[in-house]
Motif scaffolding. Structure first.
Motif, PDB file in Angstrom:
ATOM      1  N   VAL A   1    -105.698   5.766  15.928  1.00 28.67           N
ATOM      2  CA  VAL A   1    -106.900   6.035  16.720  1.00 28.67           C
ATOM      3  C   VAL A   1    -107.110   4.856  17.661  1.00 28.67           C
ATOM      4  N   ASP A   2    -107.235   5.137  18.940  1.00 30.68           N
ATOM      5  CA  ASP A   2    -107.433   4.080  19.942  1.00 30.68           C
ATOM      6  C   ASP A   2    -106.362   2.995  19.828  1.00 30.68           C
ATOM      7  N   GLN A   3    -105.114   3.433  19.661  1.00 34.41           N
ATOM      8  CA  GLN A   3    -103.944   2.548  19.602  1.00 34.41           C
ATOM      9  C   GLN A   3    -103.936   1.639  18.372  1.00 34.41           C
ATOM     10  N   GLN A   4    -104.785   1.931  17.395  1.00 33.12           N
ATOM     11  CA  GLN A   4    -104.795   1.194  16.137  1.00 33.12           C
ATOM     12  C   GLN A   4    -104.294   2.118  15.029  1.00 33.12           C
ATOM     13  N   THR A   5    -103.244   1.695  14.323  1.00 31.25           N
ATOM     14  CA  THR A   5    -102.661   2.522  13.267  1.00 31.25           C
ATOM     15  C   THR A   5    -103.053   1.985  11.896  1.00 31.25           C
ATOM     16  N   THR A   6    -103.538   2.888  11.047  1.00 33.09           N
ATOM     17  CA  THR A   6    -103.956   2.531   9.696  1.00 33.09           C
ATOM     18  C   THR A   6    -103.296   3.476   8.709  1.00 33.09           C
ATOM     19  N   ARG A   7    -102.786   2.923   7.615  1.00 32.06           N
ATOM     20  CA  ARG A   7    -102.141   3.748   6.591  1.00 32.06           C
ATOM     21  C   ARG A   7    -103.135   4.102   5.478  1.00 32.06           C
ATOM     22  N   PHE A   8    -102.981   5.313   4.963  1.00 29.39           N
ATOM     23  CA  PHE A   8    -103.752   5.761   3.803  1.00 29.39           C
ATOM     24  C   PHE A   8    -102.786   6.411   2.817  1.00 29.39           C
ATOM     25  N   HIS A   9    -102.860   6.001   1.564  1.00 31.64           N
ATOM     26  CA  HIS A   9    -101.974   6.552   0.547  1.00 31.64           C
ATOM     27  C   HIS A   9    -102.537   7.865   0.016  1.00 31.64           C
ATOM     28  N   ALA A  10    -101.646   8.775  -0.298  1.00 36.77           N
ATOM     29  CA  ALA A  10    -102.045  10.108  -0.748  1.00 36.77           C
ATOM     30  C   ALA A  10    -102.929  10.039  -1.991  1.00 36.77           C
ATOM     31  N   ILE A  11    -102.548   9.215  -2.962  1.00 32.22           N
ATOM     32  CA  ILE A  11    -103.313   9.155  -4.206  1.00 32.22           C
ATOM     33  C   ILE A  11    -104.705   8.585  -3.955  1.00 32.22           C
ATOM     34  N   TRP A  12    -104.825   7.658  -2.983  1.00 31.24           N
ATOM     35  CA  TRP A  12    -106.140   7.085  -2.652  1.00 31.24           C
ATOM     36  C   TRP A  12    -107.009   8.128  -1.960  1.00 31.24           C
ATOM     37  N   LEU A  13    -106.424   8.866  -1.031  1.00 30.40           N
ATOM     38  CA  LEU A  13    -107.187   9.906  -0.344  1.00 30.40           C
ATOM     39  C   LEU A  13    -107.648  10.980  -1.323  1.00 30.40           C
ATOM     40  N   ARG A  14    -106.759  11.362  -2.243  1.00 27.52           N
ATOM     41  CA  ARG A  14    -107.156  12.391  -3.215  1.00 27.52           C
ATOM     42  C   ARG A  14    -108.270  11.874  -4.118  1.00 27.52           C
ATOM     43  N   ASP A  15    -108.177  10.621  -4.523  1.00 31.33           N
ATOM     44  CA  ASP A  15    -109.186  10.032  -5.400  1.00 31.33           C
ATOM     45  C   ASP A  15    -110.532   9.920  -4.698  1.00 31.33           C
ATOM     46  N   ASN A  16    -110.503   9.771  -3.373  1.00 33.14           N
ATOM     47  CA  ASN A  16    -111.736   9.605  -2.603  1.00 33.14           C
ATOM     48  C   ASN A  16    -112.094  10.838  -1.780  1.00 33.14           C
ATOM     49  N   ALA A  17    -111.533  11.974  -2.147  1.00 33.44           N
ATOM     50  CA  ALA A  17    -111.817  13.206  -1.411  1.00 33.44           C
ATOM     51  C   ALA A  17    -113.320  13.478  -1.379  1.00 33.44           C
ATOM     52  N   LEU A  18    -113.784  14.046  -0.268  1.00 33.64           N
ATOM     53  CA  LEU A  18    -115.214  14.243  -0.058  1.00 33.64           C
ATOM     54  C   LEU A  18    -115.669  15.670  -0.335  1.00 33.64           C
ATOM     55  N   ASP A  19    -114.781  16.505  -0.870  1.00 35.10           N
ATOM     56  CA  ASP A  19    -115.157  17.895  -1.119  1.00 35.10           C
ATOM     57  C   ASP A  19    -116.089  17.994  -2.326  1.00 35.10           C
ATOM     58  N   GLU A  20    -116.787  19.111  -2.449  1.00 35.58           N
ATOM     59  CA  GLU A  20    -117.810  19.281  -3.482  1.00 35.58           C
ATOM     60  C   GLU A  20    -117.233  19.339  -4.892  1.00 35.58           C
ATOM     61  N   ALA A  21    -115.936  19.612  -5.026  1.00 35.83           N
ATOM     62  CA  ALA A  21    -115.330  19.633  -6.355  1.00 35.83           C
ATOM     63  C   ALA A  21    -114.986  18.224  -6.838  1.00 35.83           C
ATOM     64  N   THR A  22    -114.933  17.283  -5.895  1.00 37.09           N
ATOM     65  CA  THR A  22    -114.601  15.901  -6.244  1.00 37.09           C
ATOM     66  C   THR A  22    -115.835  15.016  -6.300  1.00 37.09           C
ATOM     67  N   LYS A  23    -116.764  15.237  -5.364  1.00 34.08           N
ATOM     68  CA  LYS A  23    -118.000  14.465  -5.332  1.00 34.08           C
ATOM     69  C   LYS A  23    -119.194  15.400  -5.211  1.00 34.08           C
ATOM     70  N   SER A  24    -120.256  15.061  -5.915  1.00 37.78           N
ATOM     71  CA  SER A  24    -121.462  15.881  -5.875  1.00 37.78           C
ATOM     72  C   SER A  24    -122.051  15.883  -4.472  1.00 37.78           C
ATOM     73  N   SER A  25    -122.376  17.064  -3.971  1.00 32.82           N
ATOM     74  CA  SER A  25    -122.951  17.165  -2.629  1.00 32.82           C
ATOM     75  C   SER A  25    -124.391  16.670  -2.589  1.00 32.82           C
ATOM     76  N   SER A  26    -125.046  16.601  -3.748  1.00 25.81           N
ATOM     77  CA  SER A  26    -126.456  16.202  -3.774  1.00 25.81           C
ATOM     78  C   SER A  26    -126.652  14.703  -3.900  1.00 25.81           C
ATOM     79  N   ASN A  27    -125.715  14.016  -4.597  1.00 25.71           N
ATOM     80  CA  ASN A  27    -125.906  12.573  -4.796  1.00 25.71           C
ATOM     81  C   ASN A  27    -124.667  11.739  -4.501  1.00 25.71           C
ATOM     82  N   GLY A  28    -123.542  12.370  -4.171  1.00 23.29           N
ATOM     83  CA  GLY A  28    -122.347  11.622  -3.809  1.00 23.29           C
ATOM     84  C   GLY A  28    -121.584  11.023  -4.971  1.00 23.29           C
TER      85      GLY A  28
END
Length: 256
Positions: free
Chosen positions: A17-44
Motif C-alpha cells: 500500500v502506497d509503495q510500502q510492503t508488509t507481510r502477514f502470516h496466515a496463522i496470525w491473520l486467522r487468529d486475528n480474524a474479525l468475523d463474528e465466529a472468531t470475535k464477538s460483534s458486541s464486545n470484540g
C-alpha cells in the motif's frame, strides 16, 4: 492501487500500500480474524482459542481492494475481510526505529514557558462531561501533569477525583497519604520545608502511574508547587552531553 501477493506455500501474504510492503502470516491473520465466529460483534472479545485453529492453516486466495484485504483460509475454506486501516494499525512486520531517548509523538516537552498556558480543568466540568474529562486526561498524557480546580473541600475528596478515571492503589502509607505539619515530623512531608524536585516511589513494583495531589486547605503562606519535565531534562542532557546520557541509559540505578 493496493496489491497483495501470496508466498508459494500460502503461509504469508504480502500487502503493498502506497509503495510500502508488509507481510502477514496466515496463522496470525486467522487468529486475528474479525468475523463474528472468531470475535464477538458486541464486545470484540475472542470466541476461539489458538488451539482451535488448524496448525496447517494457509491462504489459498488473497484479493485486495481500495478498502480491504480478503483472504480465504484452508483447510477451513473460510473467507475473511480485513480493513486496510486495521492491518496498518496492527502490522508487526516493520522496522523498529526507536532509539535511546525516543518519545511518543503524543507527548510534549515543556519548560517554564508553559506557565502562561498550564493545562487546567474544572472539577464540575470533568465530573459531568465525558469530553471535558477526556481532554483533561489527554493533557496528563501529553504533559505528564494537569491541574484540577474547584474540587470539594472535605475529607476523602481526593477519591472522587480518582474515581473519575481509575482506582486507588494502596501502599504502606494506606489509601491516602495525608500531608500535614507536625511538631516532631518523621517525614519531610510533615514539615514546612521546601522539597527539591524528586520522583515519588520509583522503587515500587509496579511504580505509580498517576499521582494525585489534592489540597484541602493551606493555613500558611507559600506552598508553591514546582514541577520539572524529566523527559525534557533527559533530552537536554542527550544534546549537551551525549556520552553522559549514554552512560545513564545503559546502566541501571539503584533507588535508595
Amino acid at each position: 492501487m493496493p496489491h497483495a501477493s501470496l508466498s508459494s506455500d500460502g503461509l504469508v501474504v504480502s500487502l503493498t500500500v502506497d509503495q510500502q510492503t508488509t507481510r502477514f502470516h496466515a496463522i496470525w491473520l486467522r487468529d486475528n480474524a474479525l468475523d463474528e465466529a472468531t470475535k464477538s460483534s458486541s464486545n470484540g472479545q475472542r470466541l476461539i482459542a489458538l488451539r482451535d485453529i488448524d496448525s496447517t492453516t494457509y491462504i489459498s486466495h488473497a484479493q485486495v481492494s481500495a478498502e480491504a484485504l480478503q483472504v480465504t483460509f484452508m483447510p477451513e475454506q473460510k473467507t475473511v475481510s480485513f480493513p486496510l486501516h486495521w492491518l496498518a494499525a496492527h502490522a508487526y512486520d516493520k522496522p523498529q526505529t526507536s532509539s535511546k531517548g525516543w518519545l511518543p509523538h503524543s507527548q510534549s516537552l515543556w519548560d517554564s514557558s508553559l506557565m502562561g498556558q498550564l493545562p487546567v480543568a474544572d472539577f464540575d466540568a470533568v465530573s459531568s462531561s465525558p469530553a471535558a474529562l477526556q481532554t483533561w486526561l489527554a493533557d496528563i498524557a501529553r504533559f505528564g501533569f494537569a491541574k484540577l480546580n474547584g474540587g470539594p473541600i472535605k475529607a476523602g475528596a481526593l477519591t472522587q477525583v480518582v474515581d473519575l478515571f481509575g482506582h486507588l492503589r494502596e501502599t504502606n502509607y494506606g489509601r491516602i497519604f495525608e500531608v500535614r505539619v507536625e511538631e516532631k515530623p518523621t517525614n519531610l512531608a510533615f514539615t514546612g520545608l521546601a522539597l527539591q524536585a524528586h520522583t515519588d516511589n520509583p522503587y515500587r513494583d509496579p511504580v505509580p502511574t498517576i499521582q494525585v495531589l489534592y489540597c484541602l486547605e493551606s493555613s500558611a503562606p507559600g506552598g508553591d508547587n514546582v514541577l520539572v519535565d524529566g523527559f525534557n531534562a533527559a533530552r537536554q542532557l542527550q544534546q549537551l552531553n551525549p556520552h553522559g546520557f549514554d552512560l545513564l541509559s545503559r546502566y541501571c540505578a539503584r533507588f535508595e
